[in-house]
Design an enzyme around this catalytic site. Sequence first.
Site, mmCIF file in Angstrom:
data_model
loop_
_atom_site.group_PDB
_atom_site.id
_atom_site.type_symbol
_atom_site.label_atom_id
_atom_site.label_comp_id
_atom_site.label_asym_id
_atom_site.label_seq_id
_atom_site.Cartn_x
_atom_site.Cartn_y
_atom_site.Cartn_z
ATOM 1 N N MET A 60 -3.800 -6.896 -7.161
ATOM 2 C CA MET A 60 -3.332 -8.070 -8.055
ATOM 3 C C MET A 60 -4.402 -9.050 -8.314
ATOM 4 O O MET A 60 -4.060 -10.188 -8.311
ATOM 5 C CB MET A 60 -1.981 -8.639 -7.102
ATOM 6 C CG MET A 60 -1.100 -7.495 -6.752
ATOM 7 S SD MET A 60 -0.513 -6.639 -8.210
ATOM 8 C CE MET A 60 0.810 -7.892 -8.889
ATOM 9 N N ASP B 102 -3.636 -4.975 -17.775
ATOM 10 C CA ASP B 102 -2.895 -3.652 -17.696
ATOM 11 C C ASP B 102 -2.447 -3.188 -19.059
ATOM 12 O O ASP B 102 -1.398 -2.823 -19.238
ATOM 13 C CB ASP B 102 -1.168 -4.531 -17.343
ATOM 14 C CG ASP B 102 -1.379 -4.931 -15.738
ATOM 15 O OD1 ASP B 102 -2.047 -4.064 -14.823
ATOM 16 O OD2 ASP B 102 -0.702 -5.969 -15.441
ATOM 17 N N GLY C 285 0.783 -1.171 -0.095
ATOM 18 C CA GLY C 285 -0.024 0.157 -0.017
ATOM 19 C C GLY C 285 0.902 1.221 -0.097
ATOM 20 O O GLY C 285 0.405 2.212 0.554
ATOM 21 N N SER C 286 2.195 1.244 -0.500
ATOM 22 C CA SER C 286 2.890 2.387 -0.588
ATOM 23 C C SER C 286 2.158 3.687 -1.433
ATOM 24 O O SER C 286 2.095 4.656 -1.384
ATOM 25 C CB SER C 286 4.254 2.088 -0.787
ATOM 26 O OG SER C 286 4.396 1.811 -2.243
ATOM 27 N N ASN C 287 1.533 3.009 -2.570
ATOM 28 C CA ASN C 287 0.915 3.849 -3.572
ATOM 29 C C ASN C 287 -0.380 4.762 -2.751
ATOM 30 O O ASN C 287 -0.742 5.721 -3.062
ATOM 31 C CB ASN C 287 0.445 3.341 -4.833
ATOM 32 C CG ASN C 287 1.748 3.014 -5.395
ATOM 33 O OD1 ASN C 287 2.489 4.154 -6.014
ATOM 34 N ND2 ASN C 287 2.389 2.107 -5.696
ATOM 35 N N HIS D 221 0.441 0.435 -13.349
ATOM 36 C CA HIS D 221 1.127 -0.758 -13.444
ATOM 37 C C HIS D 221 2.696 -0.335 -13.500
ATOM 38 O O HIS D 221 2.998 0.818 -14.264
ATOM 39 C CB HIS D 221 0.722 -1.436 -14.866
ATOM 40 C CG HIS D 221 1.216 -2.576 -15.217
ATOM 41 N ND1 HIS D 221 1.385 -3.767 -14.152
ATOM 42 C CD2 HIS D 221 2.234 -2.812 -15.852
ATOM 43 C CE1 HIS D 221 2.131 -4.644 -14.878
ATOM 44 N NE2 HIS D 221 2.547 -4.177 -16.022
ATOM 45 N N GLU E 4 6.451 5.694 -9.157
ATOM 46 C CA GLU E 4 4.796 5.487 -9.267
ATOM 47 C C GLU E 4 4.186 6.622 -8.337
ATOM 48 O O GLU E 4 3.037 7.005 -8.600
ATOM 49 C CB GLU E 4 4.566 4.128 -8.721
ATOM 50 C CG GLU E 4 4.962 3.099 -9.570
ATOM 51 C CD GLU E 4 4.655 1.777 -8.963
ATOM 52 O OE1 GLU E 4 3.888 0.824 -9.943
ATOM 53 O OE2 GLU E 4 5.030 1.429 -7.887
HETATM 54 C C1 GAR Z 1 2.993 -1.262 -7.512
HETATM 55 O O1 GAR Z 1 4.388 -1.540 -8.049
HETATM 56 C C2 GAR Z 1 2.014 -1.304 -8.636
HETATM 57 O O2 GAR Z 1 2.329 -0.808 -9.826
HETATM 58 C C3 GAR Z 1 2.007 -2.909 -8.831
HETATM 59 O O3 GAR Z 1 1.970 -3.337 -7.463
HETATM 60 C C4 GAR Z 1 2.836 -2.419 -6.662
HETATM 61 C C5 GAR Z 1 1.783 -2.305 -5.262
HETATM 62 O O4 GAR Z 1 2.662 -1.555 -4.423
HETATM 63 N N1 GAR Z 1 0.671 -3.408 -9.538
HETATM 64 C C6 GAR Z 1 0.858 -4.151 -10.546
HETATM 65 O O5 GAR Z 1 1.841 -5.016 -10.726
HETATM 66 C C7 GAR Z 1 -0.511 -4.404 -11.309
HETATM 67 N N2 GAR Z 1 -0.478 -5.124 -12.389
HETATM 68 P P1 GAR Z 1 2.285 -0.874 -3.211
HETATM 69 O O6 GAR Z 1 1.185 -2.131 -2.607
HETATM 70 O O7 GAR Z 1 3.373 -0.564 -2.224
HETATM 71 O O8 GAR Z 1 1.402 0.096 -3.707
#
Ligand code: GAR
Length: 197
Positions: free
Chosen positions: A90, A150, A12-14, A109, A179
């Site tokens: 995911m 994606d 969940g950093s995003n 993505h 991101e």
């Molecule tokens: C991120 O790198 C995002 O782009 C990727 O999962 C990660 C989640 O990071 N998503 C995919 O690969 C979708 N196909 P986070 O949980 O730290 O936000």
Amino acid sequence: MTRLVVLISGNGSNLQAILDACADGRLAMQVVAVLSNKADAYGLERARQAGVPAMLVERLAGEARAAYDVRLAQCVRPFQPDWVVLAGWMRLLSQSFLQHFPMQVINLHPALPGQFAGTHAIQRAFHAWQAGEISATGVMVHFVPDEGVDNGPLIAQASVPILPGDNLTALESRIHQAEHRLLISALQSLCPPATQS
Ligand code: GAR
């Protein structure tokens, strides 16, 4: 205020980048709920710490994809989102979910359009770089109108260099930083000017 529901599966950093941007005014938006399909997703804790409703919606044993997606949509709809943001979600979403949110679902993505769709995108880009096939990778944010993996109409993209001496951890870190920036600017671009203060 523009309402966001954020779907996550992990760290969940995003999500955190979105919460921070809402809190400090860079985004004139509000995260009204966070849903995870994974019980151990740390993003659920990030939501709770921010005072945002956090909900676990796990797939039940033997539950068909369409049935799960209907149930997920039923969990999201009461929050009346303007946008549903897939921030590290995911799991493929079928029309059973998407039909309820036409052109309202946005995916992040960690690769450029047309490259490394699906899981382990950063790892696959790193191996392609080691094999001399690419010199850079990137990140993108796009709409999710259908069941394509994606891909979908692009909202924003950014190139991320792969540098001599990089290992996978270094590249992952650079990609995540990109991101966090791109997701916020993409969401800002969705904000109608009239709603921005
Ligand atoms: C991120 O790198 C995002 O782009 C990727 O999962 C990660 C989640 O990071 N998503 C995919 O690969 C979708 N196909 P986070 O949980 O730290 O936000």
